[in-house]
Scaffold this active site. Structure first.
Site, PDB file in Angstrom:
ATOM      1  CD  GLU A 104     105.092   6.901  22.306  1.00  0.00           C
ATOM      2  OE1 GLU A 104     105.184   7.732  21.376  1.00  0.00           O
ATOM      3  OE2 GLU A 104     104.897   5.690  22.100  1.00  0.00           O
ATOM      4  CG  ASN A 117      90.002   6.823  22.381  1.00  0.00           C
ATOM      5  OD1 ASN A 117      88.930   7.117  22.899  1.00  0.00           O
ATOM      6  ND2 ASN A 117      91.144   6.818  23.047  1.00  0.00           N
ATOM      7  CE1 TYR A 157      94.321  14.140  23.284  1.00  0.00           C
ATOM      8  CE2 TYR A 157      93.900  12.456  21.648  1.00  0.00           C
ATOM      9  CZ  TYR A 157      94.408  12.834  22.874  1.00  0.00           C
ATOM     10  OH  TYR A 157      95.008  11.895  23.667  1.00  0.00           O
ATOM     11  N   GLY A 195      89.212  17.438  34.410  1.00  0.00           N
ATOM     12  CA  GLY A 195      90.107  18.383  33.728  1.00  0.00           C
ATOM     13  C   GLY A 195      91.579  18.065  33.870  1.00  0.00           C
ATOM     14  CB  ILE A 196      93.427  15.289  35.508  1.00  0.00           C
ATOM     15  CG1 ILE A 196      92.684  15.536  36.833  1.00  0.00           C
ATOM     16  CG2 ILE A 196      94.900  14.954  35.753  1.00  0.00           C
ATOM     17  CD1 ILE A 196      92.619  14.310  37.737  1.00  0.00           C
ATOM     18  N   GLY A 197      93.417  15.685  32.325  1.00  0.00           N
ATOM     19  CA  GLY A 197      94.054  15.488  31.013  1.00  0.00           C
ATOM     20  C   GLY A 197      94.337  16.817  30.338  1.00  0.00           C
ATOM     21  N   GLY A 257      87.142  13.273  33.964  1.00  0.00           N
ATOM     22  CA  GLY A 257      86.063  14.258  34.055  1.00  0.00           C
ATOM     23  C   GLY A 257      86.373  15.415  34.989  1.00  0.00           C
ATOM     24  CD  GLU A 268      96.926   2.851  23.819  1.00  0.00           C
ATOM     25  OE1 GLU A 268      97.969   2.161  23.860  1.00  0.00           O
ATOM     26  OE2 GLU A 268      96.935   4.076  23.611  1.00  0.00           O
TER      27      GLU A 268
END
Lengths: 163, 163
Positions: free
Chosen positions: B82, B123, B130, B94-96, B92, B26
């Site tokens: 948060e 971003n 999302y 699929g963990i997120g 890439g 960030e």
């Protein structure tokens, strides 16, 4: 004369009236799904979700602030101010600033490094007021949300070990 | 293979490493004031301020999610996400999405009507992701904040009864 005090369970009908009056101002009167029962349970039950303050002017209910703790992985504890509302006939008397000061004092007591809230980008009087008390806008950040059916679908798709 | 589990006190050094790695991405590496001691106390002490999940890939720490309860006067309970961070070498896979699903499932279990987070407006890969899981951006809303000396000054100016 201003008097600011913590809300009590007897204030719940007044709190719900403030919620409806602010939603009208924000042009979303039909978005309020809150009830007195839920507000009572969530604020004064076994697992309180928020704190709030009532502001009175010569004994008449003039406005309120509702807030809860938040957390930053960079800086630690903070407070989020969810609602700050002054009835139109009581504006221009410093009641909003007095409520903000009290919430800031509570934040400082709790060791918070920030007090944060959200503002509609077309509400210039509010933005000017917030700048006047030392606030700044996070210009690069946007709020994202998943709600309702989309949240239920995301939750239902939870399949640990299968991606 | 993904495994998602709640964090334990033994994960605190890893959690702080994730915090620093996300701050680098960030572009604010020097903004992190967190310490292991504070993270331990705030997450696993007497008054927990957050919950978090660790994602592992074949036993290696790959990412995490940190979240806490929020409240809406229109809709009641919600969760705020948060931090959601996956180490670059594990992206890439699929963990997120798996972490988001798990947080959504926790939100649903808690009776939350929304799951909310913030995103940097530049971003675009995150924004696209999302949107793909049913999220939407609150375009009209901006975040305002008072911190540091300005917060201390506002708190110190708290003078009930004098406006």
């Amino acid at each position: 004369m201003i008097h600011i005090r913590p809300a009590t369970p007897a204030d719940v009908p007044l709190m719900l009236a403030f919620i409806h009056e602010l939603a009208e101002f924000e042009r979303e009167p039909h978005s309020v799904k809150m009830t007195e029962e839920q507000l009572l349970e969530d604020g004064f039950g076994n697992d309180p979700q928020y704190d709030c303050l009532i502001a009175e002017w010569d004994g008449a209910p003039a406005g309120w602030a509702l807030f809860f703790p938040i957390y930053s992985t960079w800086r630690g504890r903070g407070l989020h101010l969810e609602d700050l509302f002054i009835r139109p006939q009581f504006r221009g008397r410093g009641i909003g600033k007095a409520l903000l000061r009290r919430v800031a004092a509570i934040a400082a007591e709790k060791g918070c490094t920030k007090l944060q809230w959200e503002v509609l980008d077309w509400n210039q009087p509010a933005i000017d007021f917030y700048h006047s008390i030392g606030g700044f806008m996070l210009n690069e950040w946007r709020i994202m949300r998943v709600t309702g059916d989309a949240l239920a679908a995301l939750a239902a798709s939870e399949t640990e070990g299968k991606v």
